[in-house]
Design an enzyme around this catalytic site. Structure first.
Site, mmCIF file in Angstrom:
data_model
loop_
_atom_site.group_PDB
_atom_site.id
_atom_site.type_symbol
_atom_site.label_atom_id
_atom_site.label_comp_id
_atom_site.label_asym_id
_atom_site.label_seq_id
_atom_site.Cartn_x
_atom_site.Cartn_y
_atom_site.Cartn_z
ATOM 1 N N LYS A 1 0.949 -1.200 -0.011
ATOM 2 C CA LYS A 1 0.135 -0.003 0.125
ATOM 3 C C LYS A 1 0.899 1.064 -0.029
ATOM 4 C CE LYS A 1 -3.866 0.070 2.624
ATOM 5 N NZ LYS A 1 -4.516 -0.010 3.977
ATOM 6 N N GLY B 1 -7.543 3.293 -3.644
ATOM 7 C CA GLY B 1 -7.069 2.103 -4.257
ATOM 8 C C GLY B 1 -5.966 2.203 -5.020
ATOM 9 N N LYS C 1 -1.033 -7.550 6.057
ATOM 10 C CA LYS C 1 -1.541 -8.749 5.866
ATOM 11 C C LYS C 1 -2.744 -8.656 5.158
ATOM 12 C CE LYS C 1 -2.831 -13.288 6.346
ATOM 13 N NZ LYS C 1 -2.187 -14.414 5.685
ATOM 14 N N TYR C 2 -3.187 -9.335 4.077
ATOM 15 C CA TYR C 2 -4.344 -9.225 3.269
ATOM 16 C C TYR C 2 -5.353 -10.004 3.798
ATOM 17 C CZ TYR C 2 -7.593 -9.365 -0.665
ATOM 18 O OH TYR C 2 -8.773 -9.374 -1.672
ATOM 19 N N LEU C 3 -6.629 -9.519 4.268
ATOM 20 C CA LEU C 3 -7.389 -10.088 4.897
ATOM 21 C C LEU C 3 -8.682 -10.709 3.529
ATOM 22 C CD1 LEU C 3 -8.390 -7.734 7.667
ATOM 23 C CD2 LEU C 3 -7.113 -9.593 7.883
ATOM 24 N N GLU D 1 -11.230 4.266 11.005
ATOM 25 C CA GLU D 1 -11.934 3.010 9.816
ATOM 26 C C GLU D 1 -11.013 1.931 10.207
ATOM 27 O OE1 GLU D 1 -12.034 4.342 6.062
ATOM 28 O OE2 GLU D 1 -13.414 6.039 6.505
ATOM 29 N N ARG E 1 -11.660 14.661 9.429
ATOM 30 C CA ARG E 1 -12.760 15.424 8.801
ATOM 31 C C ARG E 1 -13.964 14.849 8.933
ATOM 32 N NH1 ARG E 1 -14.171 12.467 4.570
ATOM 33 N NH2 ARG E 1 -12.343 11.287 3.312
ATOM 34 N N ARG F 1 -25.555 6.770 -1.865
ATOM 35 C CA ARG F 1 -24.945 8.065 -2.651
ATOM 36 C C ARG F 1 -25.488 7.830 -4.055
ATOM 37 N NH1 ARG F 1 -18.844 8.530 -0.734
ATOM 38 N NH2 ARG F 1 -18.806 7.894 1.431
#
Length: 449
Positions: A159, A166, A202-204, A276, A292, A338
């Site tokens: 990342k 993304g 780690k990719y969940l 988050e 924010r 949305r």
């Protein structure tokens, strides 16, 4: 200390949202706008309006000098940045405060810390927030990346330390692909954010996206306002959000909410923030903090009865939090859709003139939008044109009300995403709340097949 006139450094529905909260507090508003937004609803309703540049955001809504000049010329004593644009720009926040104008947002140092994903992860860990297993910080070379990945186990996620949405993010299923995908991630990050720094997590496999709304007064007092489930996403962009999450128990909410609130007390955090997490198998893993107001803040307002923008303004004026944690209550269920000016299934943008507009109404139905019949949606900005938020005493009642509201809402002249939402709330997994961050993209692929 009081605020008498606020410059709203944003556009669209959030600018109108801020204007309404300010006026209900007896505070005047100043709208700034590009030439493309001269006819926008928030410009029409504000007490004063100032054009700050041509359509490109870099020349208008991101133009520090133009916005500060507008604030000084119009005699504003505060600036509210909304979300997006300059809302998480610590340099702009510092400039605002250097001009002795109140910044309706967190302290610049907190924006800086949480805006850098590596620094944010270190800070979150030090504050006691649970982390996704991964590198302690930035990964500088391939050998280090291999060592970290081997320790936490494949698949891993490379990342970008800066940015989001993304970009600069690659899933690496096995070591043989690490070098190539890490190089791609660094290249994307450099191109998008001017910074090729990356880290590894780690990719969940199949997590949910659950976030907690927090508020602090900057003096060491902080509360949480519960969670929002934002797992229905496409390309890391949220499509539908709900509160509370269908999968959390009251005990889990209280426990994790208190962990978040305590972290904000330890930081002496000021204003609104959102922490988050990815959630999988009952475990939370910190991903980032947004310093924010969030797009999806209305669902929190619906179940708590608290006006988040009003609270932001009060805190910026030096007032204490308007309630204690014991006074925060959660009642019923809320969902936000949305609504974007785009093809509902190909997602191709669809700017243009709105020939007819009728917002949904009725009990516990809220539409945040600057649309009106005859308004031309400009092609220069984000495609979101409205938010439909509904409330019910239970999740089932909320969904029934949402179904009715979507049928009632009319937007003609441009394509929009209402048909997508109408399809989503027919799906068994959505109705049962059994979905993850991968669900929507997988459903769209199956639909196309």
């Amino acid at each position: 200390m009081s605020i008498k006139r606020i410059l709203i450094a944003n556009r669209g529905e959030i600018a109108l949202r801020i204007h309404r909260a300010a006026h209900e507090m007896g505070i005047e508003t100043v709208a700034v706008h590009s030439t493309a937004d001269a006819d926008a609803m928030h410009v029409r309703l504000a007490d004063h309006a100032i054009c700050i540049g041509p359509p490109p955001a870099a020349d208008s809504y991101l133009n520090h000098a133009a916005i500060i000049s507008a604030a000084e010329i119009s005699g504003c004593d505060a600036i509210h940045p909304g979300y997006g644009f300059l809302s998480e720009n610590e340099k702009f926040a510092e400039i605002v405060e250097a001009h002795e104008i109140k910044w309706i947002g967190p302290k610049p140092e907190h924006i800086r810390t949480m805006g850098d994903k590596v620094a944010a992860k270190k800070t979150a860990g030090a504050l006691g927030l649970p982390l996704v297993p991964g590198s302690a910080g930035a990964v500088s070379d391939l050998d280090e990346a291999k060592a970290v990945s081997a320790e936490i186990g494949y698949p891993v996620l490379v990342k970008a330390a800066s940015g989001g949405g993304g970009r600069g993010m690659k899933v690496v299923p096995e070591e043989s692909q690490l070098e190539s995908l890490m190089s791609q991630a660094k290249s994307e990050a450099k191109s998008a954010f001017g910074d090729d720094t990356v880290y590894i997590e780690k990719y969940l496999g199949n997590p949910r996206h659950i976030e907690f709304q927090v508020f602090g007064d900057g003096e060491g007092n902080a509360i949480h306002l519960g969670e929002r489930d934002c797992s229905l996403q496409r390309r890391h962009q949220k499509v539908l959000e709900e509160a509370p999450s269908p999968v959390l128990s009251p005990e889990e909410r209280d426990r994790m909410g208190e962990v978040c609130a305590q972290a904000m007390r330890d930081m002496a955090y000021r204003g609104a923030g959102t922490i988050e997490f990815l959630w999988e198998n009952g475990e939370f893993y910190f991903i980032e903090m947004n310093t924010r107001l969030q797009v999806e803040h209305p669902v929190t307002e619906m179940i708590t009865g608290l006006d988040l923008v009003r609270e932001q303004i009060r805190i910026a004026a030096g007032k204490p939090l308007s309630l204690t944690q014991d006074e925060v209550t959660f009642t019923g269920h809320a969902i936000e859709c949305r609504i974007n000016a785009e093809d509902p299934f190909t997602f191709a943008p669809s700017p243009g003139k709105v020939t007819a507009y009728h917002p949904a109404g009725g009990m516990h139905v809220r539409v945040d939008s600057g649309l009106y019949a005859g308004y031309s949606i400009p092609p220069h900005y984000d495609s979101m044109i409205a938010k439909l938020i509904v409330y019910g005493r239970s999740r089932d009642k909320c969904i029934m009300r949402l179904r009715r509201a979507l049928e009632e809402m009319v937007i003609e002249g441009v394509k929009h995403s209402i048909p997508l939402h109408q399809e989503l709330i027919k799906q068994d997994d959505v109705l049962s709340g059994d979905y993850s961050i991968k669900w929507l993209e997988e459903w769209l692929k199956e639909r196309e097949a």
